[in-house]
Structures are given as structure tokens and as C-alpha cells.
Design an enzyme around this catalytic site. Structure first.
Site, PDB file in Angstrom:
ATOM      1  N   HIS A  75       0.751  -1.192  -0.228  1.00 20.62           N
ATOM      2  CA  HIS A  75      -0.049  -0.036   0.019  1.00 20.62           C
ATOM      3  C   HIS A  75       1.105   1.324  -0.051  1.00 20.62           C
ATOM      4  CE1 HIS A  75      -3.893  -1.535   1.528  1.00 20.62           C
ATOM      5  NE2 HIS A  75      -3.526  -2.592   0.670  1.00 20.62           N
ATOM      6  N   TYR A 199      -9.344   4.929   7.463  1.00 15.77           N
ATOM      7  CA  TYR A 199      -9.570   5.643   8.551  1.00 15.77           C
ATOM      8  C   TYR A 199     -10.806   6.502   8.722  1.00 15.77           C
ATOM      9  CZ  TYR A 199      -5.179   3.048  10.008  1.00 15.77           C
ATOM     10  OH  TYR A 199      -4.046   2.082  10.196  1.00 15.77           O
ATOM     11  N   PRO A 291      -4.221   0.252  18.802  1.00 16.01           N
ATOM     12  CA  PRO A 291      -4.079  -0.417  17.339  1.00 16.01           C
ATOM     13  C   PRO A 291      -4.079   0.585  16.485  1.00 16.01           C
ATOM     14  CG  PRO A 291      -6.091  -1.228  18.363  1.00 16.01           C
ATOM     15  CD  PRO A 291      -5.298  -0.590  19.346  1.00 16.01           C
ATOM     16  N   LYS A 295       1.287  -0.457  15.109  1.00 16.15           N
ATOM     17  CA  LYS A 295       2.636  -0.407  15.689  1.00 16.15           C
ATOM     18  C   LYS A 295       3.011  -1.683  16.603  1.00 16.15           C
ATOM     19  CE  LYS A 295       3.910   3.430  13.960  1.00 16.15           C
ATOM     20  NZ  LYS A 295       3.869   2.935  12.344  1.00 16.15           N
ATOM     21  N   TYR A 383       3.989   6.592  10.228  1.00 14.61           N
ATOM     22  CA  TYR A 383       2.842   5.306   9.711  1.00 14.61           C
ATOM     23  C   TYR A 383       3.921   4.347   9.034  1.00 14.61           C
ATOM     24  CZ  TYR A 383      -1.154   2.838   8.597  1.00 14.61           C
ATOM     25  OH  TYR A 383      -2.234   2.025   8.426  1.00 14.61           O
TER      26      TYR A 383
END
Length: 388
Positions: A75, A199, A291, A295, A383
Site C-alpha cells: 500500500h 481510517y 492499534p 505499531k 506510519y
């Protein structure tokens, strides 16, 4: 009672314990892995699914990435969804790096296969594990029917394992943040509805659209921490997901048979130090992150990379510098991950009883992140994973 001598006794056959055993094997160091659960259980236990760039690079470097590179889903961005529309964070464009969607249980399968093929000693369904003499240079692990005599013990046995409890209360400091919400997770046999993760911040609460393969979707809903899974029928979950994920441009959520469903509490936790004598904590035994930042598994991988190098220096050369700095080195990364995960969590979740003032602050942060190159780059850099 059978007695076995090994250089490193490892408690826990999750990603941390198994990868540590593999890395030590590459350094010519023997280990034995003890696991309370069955092999079937640990290979089917669905957990994290996002592999950071540094984690993926390490798996390739040590010969564990063949199936990940074949079946994993690279991704190059993800979407922040709010105000009923998507705002894409172009990870690769901003950082030169990406993430790979590949389930933690798949990494565990790859590790078990690699360790067994190399003659590794993994013992499943081991009970009554206890740690002894960690303040000496000959620590021991006892378990039902056996004993391991070691040079070093690695506690990779998770948040509820026995390892952390071995460290005296006077020595161990713990820090914990409990969040006033939980995640209801759904694994469905359905084609993902979007090519990247979404998200979502919604007035009814957070939602996440993810995936495990081109045929399996992973979805999450923010719920109250005291919710019972029995009260959430499949139809109720799908209805709520449709409601939170809908957009003004006609996004359609694909449904399918539910494979798995459960509720997970949200917390941040750190134990300091991560070393006591010849006992070293790694992964969830030392820290838990909410979550939202993806990580958890990646921190475990970072821990055992640092630990494998420290143990190689100790056991091959008698050098102690890396061993002595192990905890401080890992905790720098751990606290950065805690900060990022807390930022993502508070930005995206609707706190129970929160006033409109708080909700507007969240929207302000989301809009700033989506429109500021500097803010988006900072988010993307964290990220995809900071360099090891």
C-alpha cells in the site's frame, strides 16, 4: 524432570519470540522456544496486519519474505475519511516508503516453518512456566516436566505472560493509559471495498476498513468497552459499518460471510526497564499500543532486532555495552510509537460524552493533516515506520 542446556531460552512463540530465535540462529546462537498454546492456535490467531517498511525490509534481509512478497498487499497510501469524503495520505510520495498488508499469523507461519526446517527447537503446549536466577549468569526456566538452563532468557510472552512479573516491583515502573472505548473487529469473506485502508472519523464513532487478502476484508468499529459481543449480531455490525463509512460520492461497502468477530480493549502500556539481569522483555511483554497506529507487531520486530545484536555481542565476544543499552534503545522507539498511536487514536475516535467543542477540535486536526504537506508528511513518516 528433563534438563536441557541452551544459550537463550525464549518464552513465547509469537512474532517476537520466533523472529528472535531465527535471528539468533543466523548468528550461530542456540535457542529453545517455549509456548503455552498449540501450534494450530498460534498459526490461526488473527492479530495485526500492517508491516512497516523497515520490518518488511528486515524480513527480506533474513530470508523470510518469499510468501509475503507473493501474497502481501503493498500500500502506497491510505485515506482519512471525514466530512463524508476521503482525503488520501500518499505515503510513498511523501516518504519514499510503503506498508505491506500481511497478517501477523502469516508471519508466524513463515517463522515456524523456517525454524523447524533449520532444526529449531519450538515446544508447544508447555505449562507451568517459571523463571529463576535471572540475577546470575545461569538463569533457568522450569516448566511442566522440564528445565532449561540458559545464558539468557527472553520474555516474549505477551502482556499476560509470566516474564514481566519476574522483575521485582521495586525495580519495574509501569505506565498505562486506558481509553474509554474498544474496537469491535470483523473478519469477513468479502472482496475489499477500497484498494487502501480507510481510517474514518464519524459522529457515531471511529471505523476502519482494512483487508487481509483480495478476498478477505478486516473491519473495525469503535464501541463502548463494556459492550458484549453477543449484543452485536452480524446484521447490526454491517448496518453500523454502512452508516459510518458512507460518503457523498456513493461508496459501497461489500458484505460477506463473517469469519471472526470480537471486541478488543484499547490501552497504552509501557514497562521500564525492559531488562533485569539476564532477563530481557520484548514485544507485548514490555509494551502495548492502541492499534490505531498499527505499531504493535512492528515494535516487537524492532525489539528483537536490537536484542539479537546485543546477545550476539555478549555471547560471542563477552561485550556488554549493547546489552546494557538495550532497554534505553528500545524505549526511545516505544515512546515515539506510543505518541503517534495516541495522536491517531484521539484524532479519530469520538470520546463518550465529548462536547461539540472537542469534536470540532478533532475535525480541525483532520482538516489540517489533510491539507498541510508538513502535517501529512509527519503522519506518513511515523506510519510507514522510522528507520531501525
Amino acid at each position: 524432570m528433563s534438563r536441557v542446556r541452551t544459550q537463550v531460552g525464549i518464552i513465547g512463540a509469537g512474532p517476537a519470540g520466533l523472529l528472535l530465535s531465527h535471528l539468533l540462529h543466523l548468528e550461530g546462537i542456540d535457542s529453545v522456544v517455549l509456548e503455552a498454546r498449540s501450534r494450530v492456535y498460534v498459526e490461526r490467531r488473527v492479530r495485526a496486519g500492517v508491516v512497516e517498511q523497515p520490518s518488511a525490509d528486515l524480513l527480506r534481509e533474513v530470508g523470510l519474505a518469499d510468501r509475503m512478497d507473493k501474497e502481501g498487499l503493498p500500500h502506497h497510501g491510505f485515506s482519512l475519511r471525514f466530512d463524508r469524503e476521503d482525503h488520501r495520505i500518499p505515503l510513498t510520495e511523501l516518504t519514499g516508503s510503503a506498508i505491506t498488508v500481511y497478517g501477523q499469523q502469516e508471519i508466524v507461519k513463515d517463522l515456524i516453518q523456517a525454524r523447524l526446517a533449520a532444526g529449531g527447537d519450538i515446544r508447544f503446549e508447555v505449562s507451568d512456566v517459571a523463571v529463576h536466577d535471572v540475577e546470575t549468569d545461569r538463569p533457568r526456566i522450569t516448566f511442566d516436566g522440564g528445565e532449561l538452563e540458559c545464558d539468557v532468557i527472553a520474555g516474549c510472552d505477551g502482556f499476560h505472560g509470566v516474564s514481566r512479573g519476574t522483575i521485582p516491583v521495586a525495580v519495574l515502573k509501569t505506565f498505562q493509559q486506558d481509553y474509554p472505548f474498544a474496537w469491535l473487529g470483523l473478519l469477513a469473506k468479502a472482496e475489499p471495498s477500497h484498494e487502501e485502508l480507510i481510517y474514518t472519523s464519524h459522529e457515531r464513532g471511529f471505523a476502519l476498513h482494512s483487508m487481509r487478502s483480495p478476498e478477505v476484508t478486516r473491519l473495525y468499529l469503535q464501541v463502548d468497552p463494556d459492550e458484549r459481543i453477543e449484543d452485536w449480531s452480524d446484521d447490526r455490525v454491517w448496518d453500523e459499518l454502512h452508516l459510518r463509512l458512507e460518503t457523498d460520492d456513493g461508496f459501497e461497502l461489500n458484505e460477506g460471510p463473517v469469519i471472526e468477530k470480537g471486541i478488543t480493549p484499547m490501552r497504552g502500556f509501557v514497562a521500564e526497564p525492559m531488562r533485569y539481569g539476564r532477563l530481557f522483555l520484548a514485544g507485548d511483554a514490555a509494551h502495548i499500543v492502541p492499534p490505531t497506529g498499527a505499531k504493535g507487531m512492528n515494535l516487537a520486530i524492532a525489539d528483537v532486532l536490537v536484542l539479537s545484536r546485543a546477545l550476539a555481542a555478549l555471547l560471542h565476544k563477552g561485550e556488554t555495552e549493547l546489552v546494557e543499552s538495550y532497554s534505553d534503545t528500545c524505549l526511545r522507539r516505544v515512546w515515539r510509537a506510543q505518541g503517534f498511536s495516541n495522536h491517531m487514536t484521539t484524532m479519530l475516535h469520538r470520546a463518550p460524552g465529548a462536547e461539540d467543542y472537542q469534536h470540532r477540535l478533532q475535525l480541525s486536526q483532520l482538516r489540517y493533516t489533510a491539507t498541510s504537506s508538513a502535517a501529512a508528511t509527519s503522519l506518513a513518516e511515523n506510519y510507514v515506520g522510522l528507520p531501525f
